[in-house]
Design a protein around this motif. Sequence first.
Motif, PDB file in Angstrom:
ATOM      1  N   UNK A   5      18.570 -39.155 -18.310  1.00 59.66           N
ATOM      2  CA  UNK A   5      18.195 -38.207 -19.353  1.00 59.66           C
ATOM      3  C   UNK A   5      16.732 -37.827 -19.131  1.00 59.66           C
ATOM      4  N   UNK A   6      16.435 -36.547 -18.771  1.00 57.55           N
ATOM      5  CA  UNK A   6      15.047 -36.163 -18.496  1.00 57.55           C
ATOM      6  C   UNK A   6      14.149 -36.190 -19.731  1.00 57.55           C
ATOM      7  N   UNK A   7      14.729 -36.336 -20.919  1.00 56.30           N
ATOM      8  CA  UNK A   7      13.917 -36.382 -22.144  1.00 56.30           C
ATOM      9  C   UNK A   7      13.439 -37.799 -22.472  1.00 56.30           C
ATOM     10  N   UNK A   8      14.058 -38.804 -21.867  1.00 59.24           N
ATOM     11  CA  UNK A   8      13.709 -40.183 -22.201  1.00 59.24           C
ATOM     12  C   UNK A   8      12.288 -40.574 -21.778  1.00 59.24           C
ATOM     13  N   UNK A   9      11.858 -40.338 -20.523  1.00 56.94           N
ATOM     14  CA  UNK A   9      10.473 -40.707 -20.165  1.00 56.94           C
ATOM     15  C   UNK A   9       9.417 -40.011 -21.035  1.00 56.94           C
ATOM     16  N   UNK A  10       9.550 -38.689 -21.321  1.00 53.12           N
ATOM     17  CA  UNK A  10       8.547 -38.078 -22.197  1.00 53.12           C
ATOM     18  C   UNK A  10       8.541 -38.686 -23.601  1.00 53.12           C
ATOM     19  N   UNK A  75      -6.584 -19.202 -29.916  1.00 49.95           N
ATOM     20  CA  UNK A  75      -5.563 -20.110 -29.397  1.00 49.95           C
ATOM     21  C   UNK A  75      -6.254 -21.101 -28.480  1.00 49.95           C
ATOM     22  N   UNK A  76      -6.023 -22.384 -28.700  1.00 59.94           N
ATOM     23  CA  UNK A  76      -6.530 -23.421 -27.815  1.00 59.94           C
ATOM     24  C   UNK A  76      -5.329 -24.099 -27.187  1.00 59.94           C
ATOM     25  N   UNK A  77      -5.253 -24.113 -25.858  1.00 58.49           N
ATOM     26  CA  UNK A  77      -4.083 -24.647 -25.155  1.00 58.49           C
ATOM     27  C   UNK A  77      -4.498 -25.687 -24.126  1.00 58.49           C
ATOM     28  N   UNK A  78      -3.598 -26.639 -23.902  1.00 61.92           N
ATOM     29  CA  UNK A  78      -3.797 -27.679 -22.901  1.00 61.92           C
ATOM     30  C   UNK A  78      -2.486 -27.857 -22.160  1.00 61.92           C
ATOM     31  N   UNK A  79      -2.523 -27.651 -20.860  1.00 59.87           N
ATOM     32  CA  UNK A  79      -1.358 -27.900 -20.010  1.00 59.87           C
ATOM     33  C   UNK A  79      -1.812 -28.910 -18.966  1.00 59.87           C
ATOM     34  N   UNK A  80      -1.173 -30.078 -18.971  1.00 54.24           N
ATOM     35  CA  UNK A  80      -1.584 -31.148 -18.073  1.00 54.24           C
ATOM     36  C   UNK A  80      -0.421 -32.101 -17.834  1.00 54.24           C
ATOM     37  N   UNK A  81      -0.604 -33.012 -16.903  1.00 56.25           N
ATOM     38  CA  UNK A  81       0.383 -34.054 -16.623  1.00 56.25           C
ATOM     39  C   UNK A  81      -0.296 -35.398 -16.842  1.00 56.25           C
ATOM     40  N   UNK A  82       0.346 -36.253 -17.612  1.00 64.27           N
ATOM     41  CA  UNK A  82      -0.174 -37.584 -17.898  1.00 64.27           C
ATOM     42  C   UNK A  82       0.962 -38.583 -17.777  1.00 64.27           C
ATOM     43  N   UNK A  83       0.781 -39.602 -16.986  1.00 64.61           N
ATOM     44  CA  UNK A  83       1.819 -40.614 -16.726  1.00 64.61           C
ATOM     45  C   UNK A  83       3.123 -39.964 -16.274  1.00 64.61           C
TER      46      UNK A  83
END
Length: 117
Positions: A5-10, A75-83
């Motif tokens: 399930x790709x939703x489980x890690x997030x 608008x303040x946005x943040x797009x990043x990858x963490x863990x």
Amino acid sequence: MAKSNPQQPPAQTLAALLAEHPEVMGLTWSIDPSGVLHGSNPEDDGRTVAHLARIIGGTPVRTTTTNPIGDRLTLTALVTVWHGVHFDVWTTHETPAEADTLPLGAVAVLAPAGGGR
């Protein structure tokens, strides 16, 4: 073999983030079917996104625009990858008319936090 399930890690990453940093509140969270974690608050002045960026990394981007009825919005946005989890977080708020603005394409240089010299 069980289907992944790709939703489980997030979901697990978000639970750990909020347990470790309960001060990151005021965002509504959702996870899309591909596993991207979305956070939003249409009434925040961007401080939540800036604080989150200090925790998980990335650089918040701030954009000011005028909506069709004439309200100036930031608008303040943040797009990043963490863990290994993709975060897409945004907040927005009305911008006072007297707020300083820069022409499109200009770059603002902000003073260091704490008023450094």
